[in-house]
Design an enzyme around this catalytic site. Sequence first.
Site, PDB file in Angstrom:
ATOM      1  N   CYS A   5      49.621  38.365  31.918  1.00 50.60           N
ATOM      2  CA  CYS A   5      48.199  39.577  31.609  1.00 50.60           C
ATOM      3  C   CYS A   5      47.818  39.150  30.943  1.00 50.60           C
ATOM      4  O   CYS A   5      46.635  39.117  30.696  1.00 50.60           O
ATOM      5  CB  CYS A   5      48.635  40.072  32.641  1.00 50.60           C
ATOM      6  SG  CYS A   5      47.778  42.034  32.715  1.00 50.60           S
ATOM      7  N   CYS A  10      44.821  37.917  33.513  1.00 45.19           N
ATOM      8  CA  CYS A  10      44.234  39.235  33.774  1.00 45.19           C
ATOM      9  C   CYS A  10      42.985  39.455  32.406  1.00 45.19           C
ATOM     10  O   CYS A  10      42.439  39.745  33.138  1.00 45.19           O
ATOM     11  CB  CYS A  10      44.931  40.506  33.779  1.00 45.19           C
ATOM     12  SG  CYS A  10      46.162  40.207  34.833  1.00 45.19           S
ATOM     13  N   LYS A  13      40.659  37.360  31.256  1.00 44.49           N
ATOM     14  CA  LYS A  13      40.116  36.182  32.727  1.00 44.49           C
ATOM     15  C   LYS A  13      38.958  37.627  32.914  1.00 44.49           C
ATOM     16  O   LYS A  13      37.541  36.552  33.144  1.00 44.49           O
ATOM     17  CB  LYS A  13      41.008  35.703  34.135  1.00 44.49           C
ATOM     18  CG  LYS A  13      40.215  36.461  35.219  1.00 44.49           C
ATOM     19  CD  LYS A  13      39.621  37.013  36.369  1.00 44.49           C
ATOM     20  CE  LYS A  13      40.945  38.177  36.265  1.00 44.49           C
ATOM     21  NZ  LYS A  13      41.866  37.526  37.407  1.00 44.49           N
ATOM     22  N   ALA A  77      65.679  31.565  24.434  1.00 45.07           N
ATOM     23  CA  ALA A  77      66.487  31.958  25.112  1.00 45.07           C
ATOM     24  C   ALA A  77      67.547  31.556  26.613  1.00 45.07           C
ATOM     25  O   ALA A  77      66.831  31.811  27.216  1.00 45.07           O
ATOM     26  CB  ALA A  77      66.600  33.856  25.108  1.00 45.07           C
ATOM     27  N   TYR A 142      43.696  32.973  44.944  1.00 36.28           N
ATOM     28  CA  TYR A 142      42.335  34.008  44.102  1.00 36.28           C
ATOM     29  C   TYR A 142      41.842  33.687  42.489  1.00 36.28           C
ATOM     30  O   TYR A 142      41.219  33.550  42.059  1.00 36.28           O
ATOM     31  CB  TYR A 142      42.677  35.282  44.017  1.00 36.28           C
ATOM     32  CG  TYR A 142      44.223  35.416  43.029  1.00 36.28           C
ATOM     33  CD1 TYR A 142      43.904  36.186  41.726  1.00 36.28           C
ATOM     34  CD2 TYR A 142      45.054  35.424  43.557  1.00 36.28           C
ATOM     35  CE1 TYR A 142      45.218  36.554  39.975  1.00 36.28           C
ATOM     36  CE2 TYR A 142      46.744  35.423  42.117  1.00 36.28           C
ATOM     37  CZ  TYR A 142      46.786  36.276  41.143  1.00 36.28           C
ATOM     38  OH  TYR A 142      47.668  36.679  40.345  1.00 36.28           O
ATOM     39  N   GLU A 146      38.569  33.015  41.577  1.00 33.41           N
ATOM     40  CA  GLU A 146      37.294  32.769  39.966  1.00 33.41           C
ATOM     41  C   GLU A 146      37.717  32.661  39.190  1.00 33.41           C
ATOM     42  O   GLU A 146      36.027  32.494  38.285  1.00 33.41           O
ATOM     43  CB  GLU A 146      39.191  34.084  39.492  1.00 33.41           C
ATOM     44  CG  GLU A 146      39.085  35.119  40.420  1.00 33.41           C
ATOM     45  CD  GLU A 146      40.123  36.212  39.174  1.00 33.41           C
ATOM     46  OE1 GLU A 146      40.288  37.229  40.567  1.00 33.41           O
ATOM     47  OE2 GLU A 146      40.988  35.670  38.980  1.00 33.41           O
ATOM     48  N   HIS A 400      25.304  59.927  48.644  1.00 32.86           N
ATOM     49  CA  HIS A 400      24.622  59.083  48.009  1.00 32.86           C
ATOM     50  C   HIS A 400      22.942  59.153  46.807  1.00 32.86           C
ATOM     51  O   HIS A 400      22.877  60.552  46.233  1.00 32.86           O
ATOM     52  CB  HIS A 400      23.185  59.484  49.465  1.00 32.86           C
ATOM     53  CG  HIS A 400      21.652  58.904  49.805  1.00 32.86           C
ATOM     54  ND1 HIS A 400      22.160  57.589  50.115  1.00 32.86           N
ATOM     55  CD2 HIS A 400      20.668  58.932  49.840  1.00 32.86           C
ATOM     56  CE1 HIS A 400      21.087  56.839  50.670  1.00 32.86           C
ATOM     57  NE2 HIS A 400      20.021  58.165  50.529  1.00 32.86           N
ATOM     58  N   GLU A 405      29.179  55.220  50.289  1.00 32.84           N
ATOM     59  CA  GLU A 405      29.327  56.361  51.204  1.00 32.84           C
ATOM     60  C   GLU A 405      29.420  54.949  52.385  1.00 32.84           C
ATOM     61  O   GLU A 405      30.065  55.548  53.214  1.00 32.84           O
ATOM     62  CB  GLU A 405      27.400  56.796  50.633  1.00 32.84           C
ATOM     63  CG  GLU A 405      27.290  55.909  50.721  1.00 32.84           C
ATOM     64  CD  GLU A 405      25.077  56.620  50.911  1.00 32.84           C
ATOM     65  OE1 GLU A 405      24.938  57.491  51.824  1.00 32.84           O
ATOM     66  OE2 GLU A 405      24.528  55.811  50.752  1.00 32.84           O
TER      67      GLU A 405
END
Length: 411
Positions: A5, A10, A13, A77, A142, A146, A400, A405
Amino acid sequence: VGGTCVIRGCVPKKLFVYASHFAEDFEIASGFGWEVGKSSFSWKKLVANKDREIDRLNGIYIKNLDAAGVEIIQDRAELRDANTIYLVDQDRTVRAKTILIATGATPFVPHNIPGAAHAITSNEAFHLEDLPKRVVVVGGGYIAVEFACIFNGLGVETTLLYRGPQILRGFDDDMRDGLAEAMIKKGIDVRTQANVGSIEKSGDVCRVTMHDGSEIETDLVMYATGRVPNTIGLGLDKAGVELDGAGAVKVDQYSRSNVSNIYAVGDVTNRVNLTPVAIREGAAFAETVFNDNPVSVDHSDIPSAVFSQPEIGTVGLTEAEAREQYGEIEVFKSTFRPMKLTLTDIDEKMIMKLVVDKATDRVLGCHILGPDAGEMAQVLGIAVKMKATKADFDRTVALHPSAAEELVTMR
């Protein structure tokens, strides 16, 4: 330090997404009276600034680990048994009473396609030396969507190839159809039912040959055809840890594997592959094992976003899932032009959708396509998690003027 990430997912990106928005923002600005001068874009500057931010975050993680008394060992590891770990570079072993596997996932590229080695993945996309003039993105999830929007927004001639009938399998159909239409309007060549046969490279040019015999000439091919659990070569078989058919560590509700002292969290378990979920699973593991307080993670009604252009924010069940699980449902949908675009020639629609169980009036799913959809989905996640009803939404006074809304005025 920070995982996919933070380092190659993320965070960088989203920075690239921001960068790719400006060309359209300049176009919108003229409708509001702004005369924007000649603009230019530097890919190298964007990458350098992104790298500096990632280095800063990496430093913060290391500082926090040091402050907590954590020893960081930079090595590979491999498990030798349920309590023994071999450090490859240092050629030594360490032993532990409890072991947590959190190695994430890695991009999948189908090796049965001739020339697939010429393609890059999202890992390499963050470090390209130069921005290509043409790119072919293979995939419909996605990540593929993207990056197709990022490249297109930065002025790259972009083609998206997906083997299925519509992009974003698993998302609500109205969101899928709406985004595909918007991407095509923005100039992305979206091709569904498209299967790559082979990739050839000659000099700086790649030739993609499709199953139907057609060819696409491009400067770069990027595969975004999913991710697979990062378990190969960890020695899990030597420790007796069971994997599923996808190579993921099989765990119970407390993230414990079949070996009593070995746990796993995050994408390596292939449950819900999102960063906040992995964080929540890690915290639950610590609470369960070290605070003697068993905690399991609820993987239902998790909000998520696709940072496409326009973006998608969603939480709960799709319309199709709700029909399958609950039978009779009600669907409320509103399609309109975002106010920000009303003074421009951009004909882009925003879609908002509520999926409601007719028997109980409970809102089962909320789906949004349009500006700030991800931000709205995060807040909507609270309402869905609390089992709010459509009547609860209706009783809420609208704010508004706002796009949100619409969520409380749909009848």
